[in-house]
Design a protein around this motif. Structure first.
Motif, PDB file in Angstrom:
ATOM      1  N   MET A   8       3.182  -7.385   9.956  1.00  0.00           N
ATOM      2  CA  MET A   8       3.062  -6.666  10.746  1.00  0.00           C
ATOM      3  C   MET A   8       3.391  -4.981  11.076  1.00  0.00           C
ATOM      4  SD  MET A   8       1.244  -8.822  11.891  1.00  0.00           S
ATOM      5  CE  MET A   8       0.598  -8.063  12.664  1.00  0.00           C
ATOM      6  N   GLU A   9       3.946  -4.125  10.528  1.00  0.00           N
ATOM      7  CA  GLU A   9       4.279  -3.174  10.474  1.00  0.00           C
ATOM      8  C   GLU A   9       3.166  -2.446   9.408  1.00  0.00           C
ATOM      9  OE1 GLU A   9       7.740  -2.173  10.024  1.00  0.00           O
ATOM     10  OE2 GLU A   9       8.663  -3.019  12.148  1.00  0.00           O
ATOM     11  N   GLY A  10       2.767  -2.836   8.615  1.00  0.00           N
ATOM     12  CA  GLY A  10       1.753  -2.157   8.190  1.00  0.00           C
ATOM     13  C   GLY A  10       2.010  -1.546   6.979  1.00  0.00           C
ATOM     14  N   LYS A  11       3.317  -1.249   6.989  1.00  0.00           N
ATOM     15  CA  LYS A  11       3.583  -0.235   5.903  1.00  0.00           C
ATOM     16  C   LYS A  11       5.233  -0.116   5.593  1.00  0.00           C
ATOM     17  CE  LYS A  11       5.600   2.419  10.214  1.00  0.00           C
ATOM     18  NZ  LYS A  11       4.713   2.738  11.436  1.00  0.00           N
ATOM     19  N   TYR A  12       5.011   0.396   4.486  1.00  0.00           N
ATOM     20  CA  TYR A  12       6.807   0.262   3.630  1.00  0.00           C
ATOM     21  C   TYR A  12       7.015   0.944   2.959  1.00  0.00           C
ATOM     22  CZ  TYR A  12       4.547  -1.107  -0.627  1.00  0.00           C
ATOM     23  OH  TYR A  12       3.660  -1.231  -1.509  1.00  0.00           O
ATOM     24  N   PHE A  13       8.536   1.797   2.200  1.00  0.00           N
ATOM     25  CA  PHE A  13       8.651   2.879   1.627  1.00  0.00           C
ATOM     26  C   PHE A  13       8.629   2.386  -0.405  1.00  0.00           C
ATOM     27  CE2 PHE A  13      10.913   3.924   5.362  1.00  0.00           C
ATOM     28  CZ  PHE A  13      10.383   5.383   5.820  1.00  0.00           C
ATOM     29  N   GLY A  14       7.449   2.845  -1.052  1.00  0.00           N
ATOM     30  CA  GLY A  14       8.067   2.423  -2.225  1.00  0.00           C
ATOM     31  C   GLY A  14       6.471   3.234  -2.811  1.00  0.00           C
ATOM     32  N   VAL A  15       5.812   2.771  -4.036  1.00  0.00           N
ATOM     33  CA  VAL A  15       5.264   4.172  -5.034  1.00  0.00           C
ATOM     34  C   VAL A  15       3.469   3.010  -4.036  1.00  0.00           C
ATOM     35  CG1 VAL A  15       6.724   3.810  -6.982  1.00  0.00           C
ATOM     36  CG2 VAL A  15       5.035   1.859  -6.655  1.00  0.00           C
ATOM     37  N   GLY A  16       3.438   2.284  -4.055  1.00  0.00           N
ATOM     38  CA  GLY A  16       2.059   1.959  -3.439  1.00  0.00           C
ATOM     39  C   GLY A  16       0.934   1.174  -4.299  1.00  0.00           C
ATOM     40  N   MET A  17       1.578   0.279  -5.074  1.00  0.00           N
ATOM     41  CA  MET A  17       0.393  -0.062  -5.728  1.00  0.00           C
ATOM     42  C   MET A  17       0.404  -1.951  -5.756  1.00  0.00           C
ATOM     43  SD  MET A  17       1.951   0.442  -9.088  1.00  0.00           S
ATOM     44  CE  MET A  17       3.586   0.101 -10.360  1.00  0.00           C
ATOM     45  N   VAL A  18      -0.561  -2.953  -5.559  1.00  0.00           N
ATOM     46  CA  VAL A  18      -0.096  -4.095  -6.216  1.00  0.00           C
ATOM     47  C   VAL A  18       0.133  -4.796  -7.782  1.00  0.00           C
ATOM     48  CG1 VAL A  18      -1.330  -6.029  -6.047  1.00  0.00           C
ATOM     49  CG2 VAL A  18      -1.694  -4.360  -4.250  1.00  0.00           C
ATOM     50  N   ILE A  19       1.026  -5.791  -7.553  1.00  0.00           N
ATOM     51  CA  ILE A  19       1.649  -6.070  -9.202  1.00  0.00           C
ATOM     52  C   ILE A  19       1.564  -7.631  -9.191  1.00  0.00           C
ATOM     53  CG2 ILE A  19       2.756  -3.933  -9.944  1.00  0.00           C
ATOM     54  CD1 ILE A  19       5.423  -5.857  -8.910  1.00  0.00           C
ATOM     55  N   GLY A  20       1.209  -7.701 -10.552  1.00  0.00           N
ATOM     56  CA  GLY A  20       1.402  -8.883 -10.285  1.00  0.00           C
ATOM     57  C   GLY A  20       1.634  -9.754 -11.784  1.00  0.00           C
ATOM     58  N   PRO A  21       1.706 -11.285 -11.961  1.00  0.00           N
ATOM     59  CA  PRO A  21       2.554 -11.797 -13.157  1.00  0.00           C
ATOM     60  C   PRO A  21       1.035 -12.117 -13.728  1.00  0.00           C
ATOM     61  CG  PRO A  21       2.032 -13.997 -11.465  1.00  0.00           C
ATOM     62  CD  PRO A  21       2.118 -12.547 -11.060  1.00  0.00           C
TER      63      PRO A  21
END
Lengths: 540, 543
Positions: free
Chosen positions: B111-124
């Motif tokens: 809901m906050e729509g934010k977090y600290f990271g590098v900004g990519m979607v990853i998957g298996p």
């Protein structure tokens, strides 16, 4: 159309399967004793109450607290209590006052209704319609004059068109003493006939078939275990023993169980005094063992027990005990695998709780219960065909034979009902046997109960199929001959005899029953081998 | 497409549940029952039922056959084990939920729509040996990962020197996140490159985009796609509109397809961009929740340009509020398929132990008074969320728009122009499900390194793709590949362009090729006519 006879009161099949109860009745639960709960349990209960209050105070629309706590009628998964019980096992259940009353009646083998079996039959425009199979002897339905083959067209003025059997059965049931109007059409009467039947308590026999299938060989089918089962069995065996009983086929197919005390008494008939029948224990329920009360002197004839996938609970206890003591040869398909003891608690306001308080074990120590973890209720109750785990615990019978635990009773002789071919299915879809039987009976008089369709009948059947434009090759007819003759016999005889007689005839003609009769010598051998084995071990 | 894969499936329910979350304290309001509603249950009824539960609970605790886990029986566990509280909530509606600590934390993050990271979607991704590896599905546009040069298809090899073999992608994601400003050292394997590639990326506050696309699809015609309503939606929309220059806009396509909703205040702000000051956007009312009305904040001051809203069966909640308001005020022509029909206000009740009750406390109504919520009685939760319905919803709750058109409530927003969804054919489905375009992109770029921005697959590329398919165990005939040539060409193009030039560049191509968008562009004059008719009607009525 092979619609098996269906009892009018058979309205709550799920509950029946789930409500196979141990004989214990818990004391009425008295008010709060929170001191008994552990602290985490208490904290969670508080949390529950807090959430409940939030919901009660803030929900968007008016809500019914009974629905939120007990769930909607007949729901076994939603509502606070069903939701909680579903985390435990598939057989712990809550009963609101109405359901609880029905359950109690059921255990007494009673219900309020008119007392007749109904089944689906073929109506005038080739549709399926509810039909009277037969009224029970002395029942309100019989006294009112209802007869086998009557087609039920209306109940209390409401048309039965398009309704399934359960719905019609539910319409016929109702409070004691009330009147139900049944409108039927009967062959030979141009206008519908009206009957007003006063509903009464109907006592359904627990044993719905018991007769000498051959000289010296008895057949008994126990439908369920209710309060009168043992008494009925005692009478049936006494009648048979007068005919020099030398072998017994004990049919427990489609028996969902019932009262433990009755199962113990039934098994006790066939075992020697002091033999263990079953034991159970649970976390808060100390081990309890049940032994055969009498002795089986003069009662050591061979027995074949028939089971199928719907043989459950109390019926599995009887089967397991007779198998473990090598008293009977077990034939059929692996049974359901329901080995949990439910204690029934009477709650405030006449609600009930059937809670699993212990597990059953057969005399050799086998756990009857099948695994239910990770399964939905639907998958658990409809598991037919699911393979059992490869590695199963091994136990030994008195005679040293291997038996396996953890998933119902495995038969000594596997007997599967033959599967229908595509051609067989086509015949059923077109109601071929139904229509042929009607035509055959109208042109052949003096049909006897030993009617056996010969080659002439088959030729007639072939002509009938051609007239009906039902495609059939000679090969179809030859391959399916056994099935076809069996069906023709069944349908012709049920047109002629109807009622209870057809019940017996169809059991006599059941291939599995016939096979059981032929296996009686093997059952005898089993028992004597066991005796020798036990004796030899006794010498050492 | 493979890109969708990482959008955690478990979150869909949460997204649904997010329409207008109002926070309240844990005060235990004593049950009180205002006069509306028929025959409300009495206080004694509530107490009696609760007492009955207590009785059963106590018996279970004392006498059950095996030891009982009190958490499991009260709160449930996983999707198959129901529990008392979820069991009670399921009798109410499909959107009231209980959140255990881990689900609650996830929801808050979402809901906050934010977090600290590098900004990519990853998957298996399954490896040749059958184990699962973790790959980059998509670096988010403008994110540190995107700027550092990570590409879709890169296989994550180590994070801060730790090998990611034997980790699942959730564990890898945890490693990538960290305090703002810290550096994460990453090595990846890229097809066609022998040595692992090393990256040092500084973690930043990552804002999950809400406005996916905002560009001119034709001269003067803006295309805006909002995928969810989170805390940044309105700010992003304002920025995008500034960038495009509202004076340059002579028509707009607002795409709300697949938008499952989000925050109510953001929906009100978004609707406000297109409506006039003081117009009603939405109101809600419930048994214990007094009626609350939301009006336009700020509001449109310049000329009204024709507006078309695109919706589908996955347009829900906050997105339906926006659509309903624009439809009721005849501000926009609505095109597509009937929306989901989720119009329940959920209130968040945080409880002790970091758990939370999300309870439906009111229902939404559009300005004309239509209830958005679809029927859920006697519908299984599975059928409800998968939209399996016996027939079209009843045309009840007829209401008039500002322009005097009849609209109906009680089952989502019905579009003004219905355009059935185009289903992929079996070949197309197979290609998409197998991730054939994604994987081909990786292989193709291993040898060709890059593509020009206006890249269009020529015959050679198409042949290469066909030759590549067997390695994906996809088997399509020549006839099938000819029949789907345009589809294949577009998807190869979108995949390669978005890998090299970013997601938006790829989106631009798919939007330009989207039949519904093209239909909407054609229909802009109708949207303009709607505004004219409304003005005429309102003038006649003397406003």
């Amino acid at each position: 159309m092979k619609s098996s006879p269906r009892l009018v009161w058979f309205a709550l099949p799920t509950i029946l399967v789930c409500a196979l109860l141990g004989s214990m009745y818990g004391s009425r639960v008295e008010a709060t004793n929170e001191g008994l709960l552990q602290s985490s349990a208490r904290a969670n209960f508080k949390q529950f109450r807090r959430i409940y209050r939030l919901v009660a105070g803030n929900y968007a629309t008016p809500l019914d607290p009974d629905v939120a706590i007990f769930g909607p009628t007949n729901s076994m998964t939603v509502g606070a209590i069903p939701g909680m019980l579903r985390t435990l096992d598939p057989h712990s259940n809550f009963f609101d006052p109405k359901a609880f009353e029905a359950l109690q009646l059921d255990q007494e083998g009673r219900y309020y209704g008119v007392g007749m079996y109904i089944q689906l039959g073929l109506g005038p425009s080739n549709n399926l319609v509810p039909t009277v199979l037969y009224p029970l002897a002395g029942s309100p339905a019989m006294r009112a004059g209802l007869r086998p083959h009557d087609v039920i067209i209306r109940v209390d003025g409401k048309s039965t068109a398009g309704l399934n059997l359960t719905s019609v059965a539910n319409m016929l049931k109702g409070p004691k003493g009330t009147i139900v109007r049944v409108t039927v059409s009967r062959v030979g009467y141009p206008d519908p006939l009206h009957f007003s039947v006063r509903r009464a308590a109907i006592k359904e026999s627990s044993i719905d078939a018991s007769f000498m299938i051959q000289p010296g060989i008895g057949y008994i089918h126990i439908r369920d275990f209710d309060e009168t089962t043992n008494q009925e069995l005692t009478q049936a065996l006494a009648r048979m023993e007068a005919h020099h009983l030398g072998g017994l086929v004990l049919d427990l197919r489609d028996n969902p169980g019932g009262l433990l005390s009755e199962a113990v008494a039934v098994a006790g008939h066939f075992l020697q005094r002091g033999q263990l029948i079953v034991y159970h224990y649970g976390r808060s329920s100390p081990e309890q063992r049940y032994y055969a009360p009498g002795d089986d002197e003069g009662n050591n004839y061979p027995i074949v027990v028939l089971i199928n996938h719907n043989t459950a609970s109390a019926a599995e206890i009887v089967t397991g005990a007779l198998q473990d003591h090598d008293r009977a040869l077990v034939m059929g398909r692996t049974s359901f695998g329901k080995g949990l003891v439910q204690t029934v608690y009477l709650l405030n306001d006449d609600a009930g709780l059937a809670l699993t308080t212990a597990h059953y074990y057969t005399p050799s120590g086998r756990l009857i219960q099948r695994s239910y973890s990770g399964l939905s209720l639907y998958d658990y109750f409809n598991h037919d065909g699911t393979p059992l785990p490869v590695k199963r615990e091994v136990y030994y019978t008195d005679g040293g034979r291997k038996v396996y635990g953890g998933g119902g009773i495995t038969p000594d002789i596997v007997f599967k009902e033959p599967r229908l071919t595509e051609f067989d299915r086509q015949l059923l879809i077109h109601f071929a046997f139904f229509k042929f039987a009607r035509q055959y009976v109208s042109t052949h008089k003096d049909l006897a109960r030993n009617f056996e369709p010969g080659p002439g009948v088959l030729v007639e059947f072939k002509r009938f199929l051609a007239a009906q434009k039902i495609p059939a090759t000679d090969k179809d007819l030859v391959t399916g001959q056994d099935y076809i003759t069996g069906q023709i016999r069944q349908y012709v005889l049920s047109d002629v005899f109807g009622g209870q007689e057809i019940n017996q005839i169809s059991r006599e003609n059941d291939p599995m029953v016939q096979k059981a009769v032929s296996e009686l010598p093997a059952a005898e051998q089993l028992a004597s081998n066991a005796k020798r084995y036990v004796a030899s071990r006794g010498v050492n | 497409m493979k890109m969708m894969r990482a959008a955690c499936a478990a979150m869909i329910l949460l997204l649904f549940s997010a329409g207008g979350v109002l926070s309240q304290g844990t005060q235990e309001a004593a049950p009180q029952f205002p006069g509306h509603g028929q025959a409300p249950a009495s206080n004694a009824d509530y107490k009696k039922a609760a007492k009955q539960f207590g009785e059963v609970y106590r018996v279970v605790q004392q006498d059950y056959a095996t030891p009982v886990n009190p958490n499991r029986i009260i709160f449930g566990g996983g999707s198959t084990v129901i529990g008392a509280i979820p069991g009670a909530l399921r009798t109410l509606d499909p959107h009231s939920n209980f959140f255990d600590p881990s689900r609650y934390a996830l929801l808050k993050q979402q809901m906050e729509g934010k977090y600290f990271g590098v900004g990519m979607v990853i998957g298996p991704r399954p490896s040749k040996s059958g184990t699962m590896e973790t790959e980059v599905v998509q670096p988010l546009p403008g994110s540190p990962a995107f700027k550092a040069g990570l590409r879709p298809g890169d296989l994550i090899w180590t994070v801060d020197g730790k090998s990611t073999q034997r980790m699942d992608s959730t564990q890898v994601a945890d490693l990538l996140r960290g305090p703002e400003g810290t550096v994460v050292h990453l090595t990846v394997r890229r097809a066609g490159v022998k040595q692992p590639l090393a990256f040092d990326i500084t973690r930043q506050r990552i804002t999950r985009l809400s406005v996916d696309d905002a560009f001119m699809v034709r001269p003067g015609i803006a295309y805006i796609r909002i995928n969810t309503f989170n805390e940044v939606t309105n700010a992003q929309l304002s920025q995008d509109l500034d960038r495009l220059g509202e004076n340059n806009i002579h028509g707009m396509i607002l795409d709300l397809r697949g938008n499952l909703g989000g925050l109510l205040d953001q929906a009100v702000l978004v609707a406000s961009h297109f409506l006039r000051a003081h117009q009603l956007v939405v109101y809600h009312a419930g048994r214990s929740s007094p009626m609350e009305r939301y009006y336009v904040q700020g509001g449109e001051t310049g000329p009204e340009y024709p507006l078309i809203v695109l919706i589908d069966g996955d347009t829900a909640s906050a997105a339906e509020i926006v659509t309903g308001a624009l439809q009721d005020h005849d501000r926009a022509l609505v095109i597509g398929q009937r929306s989901f029909g989720k119009g329940l206000v959920q209130t968040e009740f945080p409880l002790s132990d970091n758990t939370m009750l999300l309870l439906v406390t009111a229902r939404y109504y559009t300005p004309s008074g239509r209830l958005i919520q679809r029927n859920y009685h006697d519908v299984s939760i599975y059928d409800y969320f998968n939209h399996y319905e016996p027939g079209p919803p009843p045309q009840t709750q007829a209401r008039l728009t500002d322009g005097g058109r009849v609209v109906y409530g009680g089952g989502g927003i019905a579009p003004d122009v219905t355009v059935p969804a185009v289903d992929l054919n079996s070949v197309q489905q197979e290609l998409v499900n197998r991730g054939a375009f994604f994987d081909f992109g990786r292989t193709y770029l291993a040898s060709h390194k890059t593509v020009p921005a206006d890249f269009v697959p020529d015959r050679k590329v198409m042949q290469e793709f066909k030759a590549f398919l067997p390695s994906e165990s996809v088997d399509i005939s020549d006839a099938q590949s000819r029949a789907n040539e345009a589809f294949i060409r577009d998807h190869i193009r979108i995949q390669l362009v978005s890998t090299i030039y970013g997601e938006e560049a790829g989106d631009k191509i798919s939007v330009e090729n989207d039949p519904l968008v093209n239909k909407a562009i054609e229909d802009l004059p109708r949207a303009a006519q709607l505004l004219v008719n409304r003005n005429r009607y309102m003038a006649l009525r003397g406003r």
